[in-house]
Design an enzyme around this catalytic site. Sequence first.
Site, PDB file in Angstrom:
ATOM      1  CD  GLU A  87      -0.972  -0.448   3.817  1.00 24.10           C
ATOM      2  OE1 GLU A  87      -2.306   0.518   4.007  1.00 24.10           O
ATOM      3  OE2 GLU A  87      -0.292  -1.115   4.567  1.00 24.10           O
ATOM      4  CB  CYS A 332       1.781   1.368   8.171  1.00 25.41           C
ATOM      5  SG  CYS A 332       2.626   3.313   7.906  1.00 25.41           S
TER       6      CYS A 332
END
Length: 349
Positions: A87, A332
């Site tokens: 990502e 995250c």
Amino acid sequence: MKLLEDLDYNELTQAVSEGGFPRYRADQLNDMRLRHRDYSEANNLPKAVKEYFSERYLAQSVKILETVKGKDAEKYLFLLHDGNIVEGVFMPHNYGNTLCVSTQVGCRMGCVFCASGLNGLIRNLSAGEILGEVLAVNALKGGTPTERAIGNIVLMGSGEPLDNYDNVVKFLRMIIDPKGLNFGARNISLSTSGLADKIKKLADEKLGIVLSISLHAPTDEQRSALMPVNRSNPISELMAAADYYFKKSGRRIIFEYALTAQNSDDNSIKQLIKLLKGRCLHVNLINLNYVKERGMSGLSRKRVDQIVETLNAAGIGATLRRSMGNDIEGACGQLRNKYLSSNAAEDKA
Ligand code: SAH
Ligand code: SF4
């Protein structure tokens, strides 16, 4: 198959000459990949060059699988050529847009508050794959190789960058290279959980990038409980490596500190001040993003403000990092994990 983005400019010119093509074809191929285009979109390349290279090197290896738009940030799921997913996050700022990129699929450091490491390390990203994340977003945002849509890059997505040292350093060199995206080193930040030897090695590379260290606790006992990496890289060694980086680069170090119950009582903050005082640094406080699997959360806004004030009053520059993208899965690793688990649920249905 090899990836076209993995070749630095010299390696690309070498590959072009090995193929028996004139040198200027390297610049055309370079322009093509910097625009995040595939061979089929390179109108200035003859068929022979396209055929030769497409048989040997995969172009545009990183693709944006999904974009999630939030109030103040945009998140991407990047699909890698082998089906793995990492990502990235794009954060528009008035002083320049910032892109956060991943350096590994997963992470093996095992910090207890982090979602990226929940499944351990799957694999390293290659230099070209990290570059591919930047190229994909630059193209998406209408940027070109010379008029970039991204001003700053932070290596703060999933993964421990210094655990993938060679690929990360190659990526950094490629992105700073005028034949690459020509980034200024001061616009690039690398965040590490604190591998002391690698921090010193990075200092010796003399790249001049900004170093962020995830500190998160003031004593070895507390830090080892949150970050297993501290057992082999105790705080004294970490601080010596940070001082070495500062001496070599002249850049002040950023210390990241995620606030949660285990590291934020008055005594912990007192010890933090003792540890950091007298050094040229800045503290980036982050109110810990809630991670369901870990059952940990941040502090009240009032307590966070108190801590910022206490540090500043002690002469330690500290600011609270605005938590971007909380509405679209903050921390995250959360986005990828959510995506994978919802798809797994669909597969079962
Ligand atoms: N592996 C590197 C870089 C990626 S993590 C590192 O650990 O520094 C980027 C930052 O997010 C690090 O400072 C990390 O400690 C922090 N982080 C991880 N999980 C978090 C959470 N749940 N809330 C707030 N910050 C978190
Ligand atoms: Fe890895 Fe960084 Fe997460 Fe720790 S905080 S598990 S080093 S990504």
